[in-house]
Design an enzyme around this catalytic site. Structure first.
Site, PDB file in Angstrom:
ATOM      1  N   GLU A 128       5.524   1.128   7.841  1.00  0.00           N
ATOM      2  CA  GLU A 128       5.175   2.252   6.973  1.00  0.00           C
ATOM      3  C   GLU A 128       5.981   3.426   7.486  1.00  0.00           C
ATOM      4  OE1 GLU A 128       3.991   5.752   6.301  1.00  0.00           O
ATOM      5  OE2 GLU A 128       2.168   5.186   7.391  1.00  0.00           O
ATOM      6  N   CYS A 180       3.392  11.640   6.658  1.00  0.00           N
ATOM      7  CA  CYS A 180       4.360  10.766   5.993  1.00  0.00           C
ATOM      8  C   CYS A 180       4.220  10.846   4.483  1.00  0.00           C
ATOM      9  CB  CYS A 180       4.186   9.329   6.479  1.00  0.00           C
ATOM     10  SG  CYS A 180       2.514   8.673   6.245  1.00  0.00           S
TER      11      CYS A 180
END
Length: 680
Positions: free
Chosen positions: A255, A294
């Site tokens: 990720e 993120c």
């Protein structure tokens, strides 16, 4: 200052000072990493032997119960973590995302496990497929623990949530975890592991912690193991291409940070409520965690004719953001996680300015509020504008992992979609529109390159959890630059850690393996009605074949009058004759009700309530004069640790119901769920 310790093979390890870890607020030393080298072979061996053994001594339901207890324990001790989280630069709201979000995810997965996973360590992923004409040969899928180790390498921005959102599904799946947090904020991760360890709830070997580098850890992994990574795309590539990972085909889930977008659709103008909702969302995502998420918004796409108005709105909101020590009243944005991170963000801003111009944030040095903050890692929010967003490079390639976003004007939907695609794969994009037709046009195109899409309008904004908030029940992850991985997503995350295997065999053998009754398998019949047996005594496969009932004209008329269902197929002879059935048929729900009348035991007993019905299908029409009967079979038992309001223990039983006619043709098929009392 304390020396952080690794937790390896059931022992806290390390006493000699090594690297100093500094407060992001005032630059003082919070802790030191330890200098002692970790024996990673020992850590992996301990997880593989002690951890796996103890984890698989529990079943899915028991591990789910532990997750709930652990979440409660962390919640009760969260004040200890909040006190430390401050040093990572977090405001109270930022810490809430990390800490409360962490144990909240444990609560969610505890509930998911209790509802969706069986007792035992074999999960049946149906349906069963009949592979032979006469149902002597079946196939289906099962999910089983891998009997390996899960290694999690995490980023600095969410030391607790980032750990627990991976731990929860891996623990449910029966995999012991080895966590390697980012060093900069590892003091908070270590504090969380100490709280977890103090709870005494986890079986030995379920959790280990690495402070410092990962050394040769990946060299010791085997085919049954699993690796996850959260961080930069470049580091993800380096880890994913590790020779041992590739040679042994070890599953690797990445990720990575991505250049997420927020798109204001062309139907929105400054007069619309959605215009300010959009601006507010951009500012929130720029400043929450000081932009160190993120999922933060990096690229802001706006119709060219409204760009100046949007820039003014965002600048006005940013001007009100007070930066400084979160303990100071009025501070709304804290610091970056470290001085190193501050250097990296400033460098990225300089790179972005080669293709963009700064309209907010470059008018002088940041003036944070608080004592000693001159040694902190503070930065003012920066808003940039890229005048030529159709060009490659710039904000489409460079991420300043801080409170930095770039405005990009566009003309028309096609151009907006083309600009969004230049991010080469993202975790999330928000589309703000008030026109359902625009959403229906743009979302399917955006979906090909995004892991999550939020459609924001005035209605959704009243309850929206926000562009940058991954939720446990929804997938987190994205294609391309975002890493190509998947996390969370409810039960899907647990399935990632389990081995899916196809099995084939007779219905009896398939039932024995899955722990669920399969049509065609041997049944257990005796003189005691299944509804008279307590949860403890009931066996999967116990079955009752009922007496028969012939359906009459009066049944159809009476049911129609009682229910109010006078559909023509039940009451109009002429219309019914012109259909594929050629005559009137009984109500499907009459068949359902009649079947219940055939198999329900009327007297008092341990079956307490029917609370659900699944997989209902009406297969063959029931005509006037047909004779039906039902077979009721215990399909699955799930011990969820339930109790009644008065404290009496009970379990959940799923029953398979097959209703047939006089020709043994299946006319209705379904599962019912009941609460059944236990003896004790």
């Amino acid at each position: 200052m304390p020396v952080l310790q690794s937790y390896i093979a059931g022992q806290w390890f390390g006493n000699t000072e090594a690297k100093a870890l500094l407060s992001a607020i005032n630059g003082t030393t919070v802790a030191h990493t330890h200098a002692e080298n970790i024996n990673f072979a020992e850590a992996v061996e301990y997880a593989r032997n002690t951890g796996v053994k103890n984890m698989l001594a529990l079943d899915f339901q028991q591990r789910a119960a532990i997750l709930k207890e652990l979440a409660t324990y962390i919640q009760e001790h969260k004040h200890e973590l909040y006190a430390i989280s401050h040093h990572t630069g977090c405001t109270k709201a930022d810490s809430w995302i990390d800490i409360d979000g962490g144990f909240g995810t444990l609560f969610t997965y505890a509930s998911t496990g209790r509802k969706e996973l069986p007792s035992g360590n074999v999960a049946h992923e149906g349906p069963v497929t009949q592979l032979g004409k006469d149902n002597h040969f079946n196939g289906t899928h099962i999910l089983v623990p891998r009997r390996g180790v899960s290694v999690h390498i995490n980023a600095f921005n969410f030391p607790i949530w980032g750990m627990l959102e991976k731990f929860a599904p891996a623990f449910l799946a029966g995999m012991p975890c080895i966590f390697k947090p980012a060093t900069a904020t590892s003091y908070l991760a270590e504090a969380a592991v100490r709280v977890i360890n103090d709870s005494g709830l986890l079986p030995k070997g379920a959790l280990q912690l690495i402070i410092g580098g990962a050394g040769d850890l990946l060299d010791h992994l085997e085919e049954q193991d699993f690796v996850t990574f959260t961080g930069s795309a470049s580091t993800a590539l380096k880890l994913k291409s590790h020779p041992n990972i590739m040679a042994k085909s070890i599953p690797f889930n990445a990720e990575a940070d991505s250049l997420n977008s927020a798109i204001m659709a062309p139907d929105i103008s400054p007069e619309d409520e959605e215009f300010e909702i959009f601006a507010k969302e951009v500012v929130k995502e720029m400043t929450a965690k000081a932009g160190q998420k993120c999922t933060a918004i990096r690229r802001v796409l706006v119709p060219a004719e409204h760009m100046d108005a949007l820039a003014d709105s965002i600048k006005g909101r940013l001007a009100k953001i007070v930066v400084g020590d979160p303990h100071e009243e009025g501070v709304r944005m804290g610091a970056l996680s470290s001085r190193d991170q501050l250097r990296d963000v400033n460098h990225a801003i300089e790179q972005l300015l080669e293709t963009s111009e700064c309209v907010f944030g470059r008018d002088g040095s940041v003036k944070p509020v608080g004592q000693g903050v001159e040694n902190g890692a503070f930065i003012t929010p920066h808003l940039l504008i890229s005048r030529n967003p159709l060009n490659d490079g710039g904000a489409h390639d460079i991420e300043a992992f801080g409170p930095v976003a770039t405005l990009m004007p566009y003309s028309g939907i096609d151009e907006a979609l083309a600009i969004a695609a230049k991010g080469k794969g993202s975790l999330v994009t928000t589309l703000t529109t008030k026109d359902p037709a625009i959403a229906a046009e743009m979302i399917p195109v955006l979906a090909a390159q995004h892991g999550r899409l939020q459609i924001l309008d005035a209605q959704a904004s009243k309850e929206s959890t926000g562009h940058g908030s991954p939720l446990p029940m929804l997938k987190h992850g994205g294609p391309g630059r975002a890493g190509g991985g998947e996390e969370l997503g409810g039960i899907r995350a647990v399935h990632h850690y389990l081995q899916r295997t196809a099995i084939q065999g007779s219905p009896t053998m398939v039932a024995a393996v899955t722990g669920e009754y399969v049509r065609g398998a041997k049944v257990i019949e005796n003189d005691v009605h299944p509804f008279r047996r307590h949860f403890d005594d009931l066996q999967v496969g116990e079955s009752l074949l009922t007496h028969r009932r012939t359906v009459t004209e009066a049944d159809i008329v009476n049911f129609g009058c009682l229910s109010g269902d006078h559909f023509y197929m039940h009451f109009d002879d002429i219309a019914a004759k012109e259909t594929q059935f050629g005559q009137r048929i009984a109500h499907g729900y009459f068949v359902l009700s009649a079947a219940a009348g055939l198999f329900v035991y009327p007297g008092e007993g341990p079956v307490l309530a029917n609370y659900g019905l699944d997989t209902l299908r009406f297969i063959t029409p029931v005509l006037v004069g047909d004779t039906i009967r039902a077979r009721l079979t215990c399909k699955r038992k799930i011990d969820q640790g339930r109790t009644s309001p008065d404290g009496h223990p009970q379990g959940v039983v799923m029953w398979d119901v097959a209703v047939t006619n006089q020709n043994d043709e299946l006319v209705a098929s379904y599962d019912i769920l009941t609460l059944v009392a236990k003896r004790q």
